[in-house]
Design a protein around this motif. Structure first.
Motif, PDB file in Angstrom:
ATOM      1  N   VAL A 124      36.376  44.096  30.706  1.00 24.53           N
ATOM      2  CA  VAL A 124      35.274  44.559  29.845  1.00 24.53           C
ATOM      3  C   VAL A 124      35.348  43.852  28.497  1.00 24.53           C
ATOM      4  CG1 VAL A 124      34.337  46.548  28.623  1.00 24.53           C
ATOM      5  CG2 VAL A 124      35.114  46.783  31.011  1.00 24.53           C
ATOM      6  N   VAL A 125      36.588  43.724  27.993  1.00 25.89           N
ATOM      7  CA  VAL A 125      36.804  43.030  26.724  1.00 25.89           C
ATOM      8  C   VAL A 125      37.616  41.766  26.995  1.00 25.89           C
ATOM      9  CG1 VAL A 125      37.851  43.165  24.435  1.00 25.89           C
ATOM     10  CG2 VAL A 125      36.779  45.189  25.439  1.00 25.89           C
ATOM     11  N   GLY A 126      37.170  40.658  26.494  1.00 21.87           N
ATOM     12  CA  GLY A 126      37.952  39.427  26.616  1.00 21.87           C
ATOM     13  C   GLY A 126      37.480  38.466  27.664  1.00 21.87           C
ATOM     14  N   GLY A 127      36.501  38.855  28.483  1.00 15.48           N
ATOM     15  CA  GLY A 127      35.978  37.920  29.462  1.00 15.48           C
ATOM     16  C   GLY A 127      36.908  37.689  30.628  1.00 15.48           C
ATOM     17  N   SER A 183      45.207  47.253  36.913  1.00 16.95           N
ATOM     18  CA  SER A 183      44.579  48.434  36.328  1.00 16.95           C
ATOM     19  C   SER A 183      44.047  48.100  34.945  1.00 16.95           C
ATOM     20  CB  SER A 183      45.588  49.583  36.237  1.00 16.95           C
ATOM     21  OG  SER A 183      46.658  49.237  35.384  1.00 16.95           O
ATOM     22  N   GLY A 184      43.167  48.974  34.461  1.00 25.09           N
ATOM     23  CA  GLY A 184      42.602  48.756  33.136  1.00 25.09           C
ATOM     24  C   GLY A 184      41.094  48.611  33.206  1.00 25.09           C
ATOM     25  N   SER A 185      40.546  48.020  32.164  1.00 22.09           N
ATOM     26  CA  SER A 185      39.097  47.883  32.036  1.00 22.09           C
ATOM     27  C   SER A 185      38.624  46.642  32.780  1.00 22.09           C
ATOM     28  CB  SER A 185      38.723  47.823  30.560  1.00 22.09           C
ATOM     29  OG  SER A 185      39.172  48.981  29.874  1.00 22.09           O
ATOM     30  N   ILE A 186      38.594  46.744  34.107  1.00 27.00           N
ATOM     31  CA  ILE A 186      38.297  45.608  34.982  1.00 27.00           C
ATOM     32  C   ILE A 186      36.842  45.619  35.411  1.00 27.00           C
ATOM     33  CG2 ILE A 186      38.812  44.568  37.225  1.00 27.00           C
ATOM     34  CD1 ILE A 186      41.664  45.743  36.901  1.00 27.00           C
ATOM     35  N   VAL A 187      36.206  44.471  35.294  1.00 24.25           N
ATOM     36  CA  VAL A 187      34.845  44.318  35.800  1.00 24.25           C
ATOM     37  C   VAL A 187      34.892  43.726  37.206  1.00 24.25           C
ATOM     38  CG1 VAL A 187      32.623  43.184  35.477  1.00 24.25           C
ATOM     39  CG2 VAL A 187      33.898  44.039  33.485  1.00 24.25           C
ATOM     40  N   SER A 188      35.607  42.615  37.347  1.00 25.40           N
ATOM     41  CA  SER A 188      35.739  41.950  38.648  1.00 25.40           C
ATOM     42  C   SER A 188      37.100  41.280  38.757  1.00 25.40           C
ATOM     43  CB  SER A 188      34.657  40.875  38.827  1.00 25.40           C
ATOM     44  OG  SER A 188      33.368  41.417  38.813  1.00 25.40           O
ATOM     45  N   ILE A 189      37.617  41.221  39.980  1.00 24.37           N
ATOM     46  CA  ILE A 189      38.848  40.480  40.257  1.00 24.37           C
ATOM     47  C   ILE A 189      38.505  39.342  41.193  1.00 24.37           C
ATOM     48  CG2 ILE A 189      41.197  40.554  41.146  1.00 24.37           C
ATOM     49  CD1 ILE A 189      41.312  43.488  40.469  1.00 24.37           C
ATOM     50  N   TYR A 190      38.867  38.161  40.827  1.00 26.68           N
ATOM     51  CA  TYR A 190      38.583  36.973  41.639  1.00 26.68           C
ATOM     52  C   TYR A 190      39.832  36.633  42.445  1.00 26.68           C
ATOM     53  CZ  TYR A 190      34.636  37.021  38.463  1.00 26.68           C
ATOM     54  OH  TYR A 190      33.537  37.421  37.749  1.00 26.68           O
ATOM     55  N   ALA A 191      40.340  35.435  42.345  1.00 29.71           N
ATOM     56  CA  ALA A 191      41.518  35.065  43.128  1.00 29.71           C
ATOM     57  C   ALA A 191      42.748  35.832  42.668  1.00 29.71           C
ATOM     58  CB  ALA A 191      41.787  33.568  43.021  1.00 29.71           C
ATOM     59  N   MET A 192      43.611  36.141  43.633  1.00 31.15           N
ATOM     60  CA  MET A 192      44.895  36.766  43.349  1.00 31.15           C
ATOM     61  C   MET A 192      45.969  35.953  44.060  1.00 31.15           C
ATOM     62  SD  MET A 192      43.892  40.805  43.778  1.00 31.15           S
ATOM     63  CE  MET A 192      45.093  41.451  42.610  1.00 31.15           C
ATOM     64  N   GLY A 193      47.182  36.034  43.554  1.00 31.74           N
ATOM     65  CA  GLY A 193      48.228  35.246  44.193  1.00 31.74           C
ATOM     66  C   GLY A 193      49.616  35.674  43.799  1.00 31.74           C
ATOM     67  N   TRP A 194      50.565  35.105  44.527  1.00 31.99           N
ATOM     68  CA  TRP A 194      51.977  35.337  44.253  1.00 31.99           C
ATOM     69  C   TRP A 194      52.641  33.996  43.948  1.00 31.99           C
ATOM     70  CZ3 TRP A 194      54.200  40.024  43.720  1.00 31.99           C
ATOM     71  CH2 TRP A 194      53.506  41.141  44.207  1.00 31.99           C
ATOM     72  N   TYR A 195      53.430  33.981  42.892  1.00 32.78           N
ATOM     73  CA  TYR A 195      54.242  32.836  42.520  1.00 32.78           C
ATOM     74  C   TYR A 195      55.695  33.285  42.562  1.00 32.78           C
ATOM     75  CZ  TYR A 195      50.075  30.415  40.756  1.00 32.78           C
ATOM     76  OH  TYR A 195      48.856  29.795  40.647  1.00 32.78           O
ATOM     77  N   ARG A 196      56.584  32.303  42.539  1.00 36.77           N
ATOM     78  CA  ARG A 196      58.001  32.638  42.418  1.00 36.77           C
ATOM     79  C   ARG A 196      58.709  31.610  41.558  1.00 36.77           C
ATOM     80  NH1 ARG A 196      59.972  31.644  48.713  1.00 36.77           N
ATOM     81  NH2 ARG A 196      59.849  29.341  48.697  1.00 36.77           N
ATOM     82  N   GLN A 254      42.242  46.715  28.117  1.00 43.80           N
ATOM     83  CA  GLN A 254      43.531  46.102  28.431  1.00 43.80           C
ATOM     84  C   GLN A 254      43.726  46.122  29.943  1.00 43.80           C
ATOM     85  OE1 GLN A 254      45.113  44.689  26.147  1.00 43.80           O
ATOM     86  NE2 GLN A 254      47.291  44.508  26.631  1.00 43.80           N
ATOM     87  N   VAL A 255      44.198  44.998  30.486  1.00 43.20           N
ATOM     88  CA  VAL A 255      44.446  44.874  31.922  1.00 43.20           C
ATOM     89  C   VAL A 255      45.938  44.708  32.153  1.00 43.20           C
ATOM     90  CG1 VAL A 255      44.080  43.430  33.957  1.00 43.20           C
ATOM     91  CG2 VAL A 255      42.176  43.890  32.392  1.00 43.20           C
ATOM     92  N   GLN A 256      46.441  45.367  33.161  1.00 43.84           N
ATOM     93  CA  GLN A 256      47.854  45.246  33.527  1.00 43.84           C
ATOM     94  C   GLN A 256      48.001  44.983  35.014  1.00 43.84           C
ATOM     95  OE1 GLN A 256      49.708  48.932  32.113  1.00 43.84           O
ATOM     96  NE2 GLN A 256      50.744  47.748  30.535  1.00 43.84           N
ATOM     97  N   LEU A 257      49.015  44.181  35.352  1.00 46.55           N
ATOM     98  CA  LEU A 257      49.416  43.968  36.742  1.00 46.55           C
ATOM     99  C   LEU A 257      50.824  44.525  36.887  1.00 46.55           C
ATOM    100  CD1 LEU A 257      48.273  40.281  37.430  1.00 46.55           C
ATOM    101  CD2 LEU A 257      47.015  42.393  37.842  1.00 46.55           C
TER     102      LEU A 257
END
Length: 120
Positions: A102-105, A25-38, A1-4
């Motif tokens: 790790v789970v879910g792609g 946080s969570g079972s992360i393999v890689s983080i690609y783009a990140m961003g902020w919306y409003r 499970q991944v949480q922001l």
């Protein structure tokens, strides 16, 4: 499970500054783009700023020169430094990240949002 999880919102006077943080946080393999919306009441959600895994950034025209996005890959965290805030910046700010878990792609994840209110 991944949480922001976002933090750093609040009430600020016009011309003031705030710094938002979003930690993944969570079972992360890689983080690609990140961003902020409003999203302001009665308006569509809009991209404020984005940053690639390599550090390339892009901004909405309305915030160029005032906001700055950065990330700490070691901490899986993205930041949004907001300066010279205006009342029209008032909105719920949401963090988004494209993450391979790790789970879910590979999936886009959203934080719960943090309120930013610019008012005197």
């Amino acid at each position: 499970q991944v949480q922001l999880v976002e933090s750093g919102g609040g009430l600020v006077q016009p011309g003031g500054s705030l710094r938002l943080s979003c930690a993944a946080s969570g079972s992360i393999v890689s983080i690609y783009a990140m961003g902020w919306y409003r999203q302001a009441p009665g308006k569509q959600r809009e991209l404020v700023a984005g940053i690639t895994s390599g550090g390339i950034t892009n901004y909405a025209d309305s915030v160029k020169g005032r906001f700055s996005i950065s990330r700490d890959n070691a901490k899986n965290t993205v930041y949004l430094q907001m300066n010279s805030l205006k009342p029209e910046d008032t909105a719920v700010y949401l963090c988004n990240a494209n993450i391979r878990a790790v789970v879910g792609g590979r999936t886009n994840y959203w934080g719960q949002g943090t309120q930013v209110t610019v008012s005197s």
